[in-house]
Each structure stands twice: as C-alpha cells, then as structure tokens.
Design an enzyme around this catalytic site. Structure first.
Site, PDB file in Angstrom:
ATOM      1  CB  ALA A   1      -0.925  -0.003   1.210  1.00  0.00           C
ATOM      2  CE  LYS A   2       4.157   1.321   5.277  1.00  0.00           C
ATOM      3  NZ  LYS A   2       5.243   0.960   6.235  1.00  0.00           N
ATOM      4  N   GLY A   3       3.333   1.922  -1.907  1.00  0.00           N
ATOM      5  CA  GLY A   3       3.807   2.290  -3.225  1.00  0.00           C
ATOM      6  C   GLY A   3       5.022   1.500  -3.650  1.00  0.00           C
TER       7      GLY A   3
ATOM      8  CG  ASP B   1      -8.362 -11.214  -1.732  1.00  0.00           C
ATOM      9  OD1 ASP B   1      -7.187 -11.390  -1.359  1.00  0.00           O
ATOM     10  OD2 ASP B   1      -9.040 -12.082  -2.311  1.00  0.00           O
TER      11      ASP B   1
ATOM     12  CG  ASP C   1       0.716 -12.026  -9.857  1.00  0.00           C
ATOM     13  OD1 ASP C   1       1.947 -12.108  -9.934  1.00  0.00           O
ATOM     14  OD2 ASP C   1       0.011 -12.891  -9.311  1.00  0.00           O
TER      15      ASP C   1
END
Length: 219
Positions: A119-121, A143, A149
């Site tokens: 989520a932090k990139g 999820d 991927d």
C-alpha cells in the site's frame, strides 16, 4: 499448486515464437521447479538480445538455486520484487541501497528495478542512476491476493505503450490499489478503470507511511 509450468522442456518451449515487439515475463515459481528451471533458463538466454525480460522472483526466491537466479538476473531488463525479495538477493539495507545494489551487482544489463512496498507504493531506480519513490494510494483493501501480479502487469503494459518508467509505476500503483478492493486473485482492472481512478486523484501513502497529495510524477 504446480501445474504444467512445473514440467517444462525445451521441446515444449520451442513453438513459442517471440515477435519483435513482444515482452517476456518469468516468475520465480517456475524457476523454483526442478523439472522446469533448466529448460526455461536456457530458453531465456537464447532470446534475441533486444527482447525485454521482466523478472518477478516471488516469495519462493530462496527455493531458486543461486546459479539459476544469477543467470536470469544477468539477462533481466526489468526486475520487480517486494522489499523482502530484494533483501534476499542484495542483502539488508534501505530500499534506496537495495535498488542500487540490485542493478550494479546483480542485474548489470537491466534498465531498471522496481521494489514494491504494498500500500505504500514502490521505489524505482533506473540504470542511469535516477530514482523516485512513487507513493501508493489509500484504499479500503478487501483482498491483497494478486496485487503484485497486477502491479507488474500494469507496469509492463504501460512501458510497452511508451509510458516513461516513473509514470508507469504511478499507473501500476493505481492498478494495484484497485485490485485490492476486489475479492479473488483475478482482479486486475482495465486501462479505462485505471485512468478513471487516476483522474479522480485522492490521497497517496508514501513508503514511510505519510499521506501525500496525489500528483502524477514526472518522467
């Protein structure tokens, strides 16, 4: 669970014709299978020199024999891995140090490396020494299966269409953010969905957790 990809041979790979504008992607899972990795590595090394190869070492990186991994890394054009996988290859260190080490010590022919941080990139470093940390997007995740991927697929699709690497990473971050809001591993969004998501902007989360204003990075 291993399927057909776990028993590859050069005869099975022979009919695969690589066109001039194709990209080749390989997964660490296939490289970890004893009955596939030698044939796949030989096939990759025989590819035309100008065919881009993208490698995702995946969480099974420690199951890939070092000689096989070294041969693939030596042929890699773009390496995309998470922070744990990067450290497994290049040793401990800050993300900037890992990215530099991955290019200089392990993938000398690579154009660049992407180190994903969920989520932090992600952090992107190019062979010319330029680097950017591209912030992720704040979404309500349902999820995370398939997020990596999706990120790689979106990144490569953007590069293949001529998008500069840092902008492609921003595009890929958006794709992964959309994917985690859906159930199941087959959750990659379409280009239209990604473009719509980006057009609405929204808060982004940097590698160190701080919120940032959404903006498109420069190339």
């Amino acid at each position: 669970w291993p399927g057909a990809e776990s028993v590859l041979s050069l005869d099975m790979l022979a009919p695969v014709v690589v066109a001039a504008d194709d990209w080749v992607f390989t997964s660490g899972y296939t490289l970890s299978y004893p009955k596939s990795r030698d044939a796949l590595t030989d096939w990759i090394e025989a590819l035309p020199a100008d065919t881009p190869l993208v490698l995702d070492p995946t969480p099974v990186i420690t199951d890939i024999p070092h000689p096989i991994l070294s041969r693939i890394l030596a042929r890699t054009t773009w390496l995309s891995c998470n922070t744990t996988e990067a450290a497994a290859i290049a040793g401990p260190g800050a993300v900037e140090t890992l990215a530099s080490r991955l290019l200089s010590d392990h993938s000398p022919k690579a154009v660049g490396v992407v180190i994903r941080a969920g989520a932090k990139g992600c952090h992107v470093r190019l062979a010319d020494g330029s680097a950017q940390t591209i912030a992720g997007f704040e979404v309500a995740a349902l999820d995370t299966n398939g997020a990596g991927d999706t990120h790689i697929g979106a990144f490569v699709s953007a590069l293949a269409r001529g998008m500069p690497p840092f902008a492609a990473a921003h595009y890929a971050n958006a794709a992964a953010a959309i994917a985690v809001t859906r159930h199941g591993g087959s959750s990659a969004p379409t280009d239209h969905e990604i473009q719509t998501f980006l057009s609405h902007g929204g808060p982004q989360i940097g590698l160190h957790g701080q919120k940032q204003e959404a903006k498109r990075p420069t190339a």
